[in-house]
Motif scaffolding. Structure first.
Motif, PDB file in Angstrom:
ATOM      1  N   MET A  85      44.487  33.540  55.983  1.00 13.78           N
ATOM      2  CA  MET A  85      44.220  34.895  55.463  1.00 13.78           C
ATOM      3  C   MET A  85      42.826  34.940  54.838  1.00 13.78           C
ATOM      4  SD  MET A  85      46.499  34.994  51.921  1.00 13.78           S
ATOM      5  CE  MET A  85      48.070  34.452  52.565  1.00 13.78           C
ATOM      6  N   PRO A  86      42.302  36.141  54.543  1.00 12.75           N
ATOM      7  CA  PRO A  86      40.966  36.240  53.941  1.00 12.75           C
ATOM      8  C   PRO A  86      40.868  35.465  52.622  1.00 12.75           C
ATOM      9  CG  PRO A  86      41.678  38.391  54.708  1.00 12.75           C
ATOM     10  CD  PRO A  86      42.865  37.479  54.850  1.00 12.75           C
ATOM     11  N   TYR A  87      39.666  34.937  52.366  1.00 13.46           N
ATOM     12  CA  TYR A  87      39.437  34.193  51.126  1.00 13.46           C
ATOM     13  C   TYR A  87      39.814  35.037  49.902  1.00 13.46           C
ATOM     14  CZ  TYR A  87      36.415  31.264  54.121  1.00 13.46           C
ATOM     15  OH  TYR A  87      35.921  30.448  55.114  1.00 13.46           O
ATOM     16  N   ARG A  88      39.474  36.331  49.959  1.00 11.96           N
ATOM     17  CA  ARG A  88      39.726  37.197  48.810  1.00 11.96           C
ATOM     18  C   ARG A  88      41.215  37.262  48.468  1.00 11.96           C
ATOM     19  NH1 ARG A  88      38.287  43.528  49.011  1.00 11.96           N
ATOM     20  NH2 ARG A  88      40.064  43.498  50.417  1.00 11.96           N
ATOM     21  N   ASN A  89      42.058  37.351  49.493  1.00  8.68           N
ATOM     22  CA  ASN A  89      43.501  37.445  49.246  1.00  8.68           C
ATOM     23  C   ASN A  89      44.033  36.194  48.543  1.00  8.68           C
ATOM     24  OD1 ASN A  89      43.014  39.697  50.728  1.00  8.68           O
ATOM     25  ND2 ASN A  89      44.697  39.426  52.184  1.00  8.68           N
ATOM     26  N   VAL A  90      43.541  35.027  48.991  1.00  2.96           N
ATOM     27  CA  VAL A  90      43.973  33.764  48.363  1.00  2.96           C
ATOM     28  C   VAL A  90      43.512  33.734  46.907  1.00  2.96           C
ATOM     29  CG1 VAL A  90      43.913  31.243  48.488  1.00  2.96           C
ATOM     30  CG2 VAL A  90      43.746  32.586  50.595  1.00  2.96           C
ATOM     31  N   MET A  91      42.254  34.114  46.676  1.00  8.09           N
ATOM     32  CA  MET A  91      41.697  34.038  45.328  1.00  8.09           C
ATOM     33  C   MET A  91      42.283  35.112  44.398  1.00  8.09           C
ATOM     34  SD  MET A  91      39.991  31.370  45.180  1.00  8.09           S
ATOM     35  CE  MET A  91      39.516  31.665  43.479  1.00  8.09           C
ATOM     36  N   LEU A  92      42.784  36.225  44.961  1.00 14.48           N
ATOM     37  CA  LEU A  92      43.458  37.224  44.132  1.00 14.48           C
ATOM     38  C   LEU A  92      44.742  36.645  43.536  1.00 14.48           C
ATOM     39  CD1 LEU A  92      43.091  40.636  46.030  1.00 14.48           C
ATOM     40  CD2 LEU A  92      42.328  40.116  43.716  1.00 14.48           C
ATOM     41  N   ILE A  93      45.491  35.921  44.382  1.00 15.17           N
ATOM     42  CA  ILE A  93      46.712  35.248  43.897  1.00 15.17           C
ATOM     43  C   ILE A  93      46.326  34.287  42.772  1.00 15.17           C
ATOM     44  CG2 ILE A  93      48.576  33.639  44.539  1.00 15.17           C
ATOM     45  CD1 ILE A  93      48.280  34.797  47.444  1.00 15.17           C
ATOM     46  N   SER A  94      45.269  33.518  43.034  1.00 16.95           N
ATOM     47  CA  SER A  94      44.784  32.541  42.058  1.00 16.95           C
ATOM     48  C   SER A  94      44.418  33.204  40.734  1.00 16.95           C
ATOM     49  CB  SER A  94      43.552  31.826  42.636  1.00 16.95           C
ATOM     50  OG  SER A  94      42.809  31.192  41.620  1.00 16.95           O
ATOM     51  N   ALA A  95      43.612  34.263  40.794  1.00 17.03           N
ATOM     52  CA  ALA A  95      43.087  34.888  39.573  1.00 17.03           C
ATOM     53  C   ALA A  95      44.205  35.497  38.732  1.00 17.03           C
ATOM     54  CB  ALA A  95      42.052  35.952  39.933  1.00 17.03           C
ATOM     55  N   VAL A  96      45.175  36.124  39.391  1.00 22.07           N
ATOM     56  CA  VAL A  96      46.287  36.752  38.653  1.00 22.07           C
ATOM     57  C   VAL A  96      47.127  35.676  37.950  1.00 22.07           C
ATOM     58  CG1 VAL A  96      48.451  38.031  38.927  1.00 22.07           C
ATOM     59  CG2 VAL A  96      46.374  38.821  40.092  1.00 22.07           C
ATOM     60  N   ILE A  97      47.431  34.577  38.663  1.00 20.57           N
ATOM     61  CA  ILE A  97      48.208  33.487  38.046  1.00 20.57           C
ATOM     62  C   ILE A  97      47.415  32.857  36.900  1.00 20.57           C
ATOM     63  CG2 ILE A  97      49.236  31.191  38.442  1.00 20.57           C
ATOM     64  CD1 ILE A  97      49.779  32.103  41.344  1.00 20.57           C
ATOM     65  N   PHE A  98      46.113  32.672  37.113  1.00 15.55           N
ATOM     66  CA  PHE A  98      45.262  32.053  36.103  1.00 15.55           C
ATOM     67  C   PHE A  98      45.220  32.900  34.828  1.00 15.55           C
ATOM     68  CE2 PHE A  98      40.727  31.003  34.705  1.00 15.55           C
ATOM     69  CZ  PHE A  98      41.098  29.814  34.092  1.00 15.55           C
ATOM     70  N   ILE A  99      45.047  34.213  34.989  1.00 10.46           N
ATOM     71  CA  ILE A  99      45.050  35.117  33.823  1.00 10.46           C
ATOM     72  C   ILE A  99      46.387  35.029  33.091  1.00 10.46           C
ATOM     73  CG2 ILE A  99      45.043  37.560  33.137  1.00 10.46           C
ATOM     74  CD1 ILE A  99      42.952  38.002  35.390  1.00 10.46           C
ATOM     75  N   GLY A 100      47.484  34.988  33.872  1.00 13.13           N
ATOM     76  CA  GLY A 100      48.823  34.854  33.268  1.00 13.13           C
ATOM     77  C   GLY A 100      48.947  33.566  32.463  1.00 13.13           C
ATOM     78  N   GLY A 101      48.438  32.461  33.023  1.00 13.05           N
ATOM     79  CA  GLY A 101      48.517  31.166  32.338  1.00 13.05           C
ATOM     80  C   GLY A 101      47.725  31.161  31.040  1.00 13.05           C
ATOM     81  N   ILE A 102      46.497  31.699  31.088  1.00 14.45           N
ATOM     82  CA  ILE A 102      45.658  31.751  29.876  1.00 14.45           C
ATOM     83  C   ILE A 102      46.306  32.666  28.827  1.00 14.45           C
ATOM     84  CG2 ILE A 102      43.428  32.522  28.953  1.00 14.45           C
ATOM     85  CD1 ILE A 102      42.985  30.008  30.447  1.00 14.45           C
ATOM     86  N   ALA A 103      46.893  33.796  29.288  1.00 12.33           N
ATOM     87  CA  ALA A 103      47.567  34.718  28.358  1.00 12.33           C
ATOM     88  C   ALA A 103      48.739  34.010  27.661  1.00 12.33           C
ATOM     89  CB  ALA A 103      48.056  35.957  29.104  1.00 12.33           C
TER      90      ALA A 103
END
Length: 518
Positions: A327-345
């Motif tokens: 899949m597009p790089y952006r789609n993979v990194m969107l999953i990453s960024a949302v999980i990462f924000i959740g973890g930091i929160a």
């Protein structure tokens, strides 16, 4: 050469590159937990900051320069040069008799690291066709992430159980194996772009980085932020950086080609790397302090608490590499960024009542979020470039991620220290009874804790916990900015490269097998 022999040769090359990445990235962080012991051995408490700074300055300054040189004259010679410098620096570090000597030898090590890290990632893209890059990129990202996170734990273990000098000597056998594998088995493409070296650009870039790094390292520690020394260093950085930008727009072959940033995927991916670096370094630094200070324990046991984050990042780096081929790089990194924000929160909610199990879950989530970036951002930044530009593209991204980590360490360090100092004043007021230090590491060492009354200790622990959760709350800012950068990455995907001929931008494997050793 038979297909089986070629596969075997490439296997040795990959092993050599992985070992090189492992030792170069672990040395970013391995010294942190050993520093107290090193200082007590060698003296020079006033100069210990240079031991870390010297490595980071030369590594960061070297990255874009060696990336460019590898495009011009070939990857192999500069990767080998990098390992040789790194090994020399490691041996010298192990023999250091003063903190000044150790700092100089760490600078030599850093020159080697600055050549090894970006070139290793670039060689992978040269020798593998697009359809195999996801899997291999995931593996390399996992090793990079693991070694960066495990550095403090390895440093603590060697310091506690063997001797601090072995945190440097251990690099020697690993580095020699890496060197032999690359010398014997890596056969390089002859497709290089011979260009003139931009010496003025290199000199102003190195000068700007040195000024910035020393301003960030010494400000608030050795000198006040508004002192003439720190303001002078920031002024030097500004002047040299503006001069660097001016030179780069006028030379034929710049060190950092700004036309690369016209490619949307490269610009957005590099921006994401900057913000990921700034946010993720807070967890790697402050969770061990939280565990040691709030729960109590040794440096080694607190370093072990990074294990869930490390496992999460390893799984995600591998998964990200696989998903990027689908899949597009952006789609993979969107999953990453949302999980990462959740973890930091989640980490911003920790208190002394948070159980170790719950903290481990928060750490795993954060590690899983960051892990995708270790593999996918490297693949996305190189995506748009042919074999003659990949070294520059990858080293620019590596440089900017390191810059994000360095600035993150400084900014979040200021936030944590100020929050802790304010909390201590609030907890103890002018009534006395508070230990005379704002240094959390010094205050919460097991031998110091034993001498502090329980009611005083409780106040300190609550203050420390609040200062660390506040720091995580602030680190949501770069995490959200990373998400914003990811949203700008566009629809590009690795599938666009699959099936292209070897002489197109994928630089495939078939050209490599024909090529002679450089």
């Amino acid at each position: 050469m038979s297909a089986q022999a070629k596969q075997s040769r490439i296997g040795f090359v990959v092993a050599g590159l992985l070992l090189g990445i492992f030792v170069a990235s672990i040395d970013n962080t391995i010294v942190s937990t050993a520093m107290a012991t090193i200082v007590s051995d060698l003296g020079g408490l006033d100069k210990f900051v240079w031991v870390t700074s010297a490595y980071l300055v030369t590594e960061m300054a070297g990255m874009p320069i060696f990336g460019k040189l590898s495009d011009m004259y070939g990857r192999k010679r500069f990767f080998v040069f990098g390992i040789a410098m790194f090994l020399l620096g490691s041996i010298l570090c192990g023999t250091a008799e003063t903190i000044t000597q150790l700092s100089i030898y760490r600078a030599i090590q850093g020159i080697g690291g600055g050549a090894m890290l970006p070139i290793a990632f670039t060689i992978v893209f040269d020798i593998f066709p697009a359809e195999k890059r996801g899997k291999i990129g995931g593996l390399f990202g996992a090793v990079f992430g693991t070694s960066s996170l495990f550095g403090p734990l390895v440093g603590a273990y060697f310091t506690d159980h063997i001797h601090w000098r072995w945190i440097f000597y251990i690099n020697v056998p690993i580095g020699i194996v890496s060197l032999l594998f690359i010398l014997l088995f890596y056969r390089e493409s002859v497709a290089h772009s011979k260009q003139r070296i931009d010496w003025w650009g290199a000199a102003t870039l190195v000068g700007a980085i040195v000024c910035l790094m020393f301003a960030l390292e010494l400000g608030g520690n050795e000198y006040a932020w508004d002192s003439a020394q720190i303001l002078g260093l920031f002024g030097g950085f500004a002047v040299l950086f503006v001069l660097f930008l001016w030179i780069e727009t006028r030379v034929a072959e710049p060190i950092i080609a700004f036309n690369m940033f016209r490619k949307r995927l490269f610009a957005a991916g590099t921006g994401a790397a900057l913000f990921y670096g700034a946010a993720f370094i807070t967890a790697a630094l402050y969770i061990p302090i939280f565990v040691q200070g709030v729960y109590g324990g040794t440096a080694t046991s607190s370093g072990l608490m990074l294990l869930p984050m490390t496992l999460g990042s390893v799984f995600a780096a591998q998964a990200g590499g696989f998903m990027a081929s689908k899949m597009p790089y952006r789609n993979v990194m969107l999953i990453s960024a949302v999980i990462f924000i959740g973890g930091i929160a989640l980490l911003s909610t920790i208190t002394p009542e948070t159980t170790k199990w719950l903290l481990s879950i928060y750490m795993f989530i954060t590690g899983f979020g960051i892990g995708f970036s270790f593999s996918v951002l490297g693949m996305s930044t190189i995506h748009s470039f042919d074999i003659r530009q990949r070294g520059s593209a990858n080293s620019t991204m590596s440089f900017i991620r390191s810059l994000g980590m360095t600035v993150g360490i400084t900014i979040f360090g200021i936030i944590q220290r100020n929050s802790f100092a304010d909390g201590m004043k609030e907890a103890f007021g002018s009534s006395g009874g508070a230990p005379q230090t704002d240094n959390a590491r010094q205050l919460l060492a097991p031998e110091t804790r034993a001498n502090i009354p329980q009611e005083v200790m409780d106040k300190i622990v609550n203050t420390l916990s609040h200062s660390i959760s506040t720091t995580f709350l602030w680190s949501l800012v770069p995490a959200v900015l990373a998400l914003a950068a990811v949203l700008l990455m566009g629809r590009s995907s690795m599938r666009e490269l699959m099936g292209k001929k070897p002489n197109s931008s994928d630089g495939g494997e078939s050209r490599q097998s024909e090529a002679h050793s450089h």
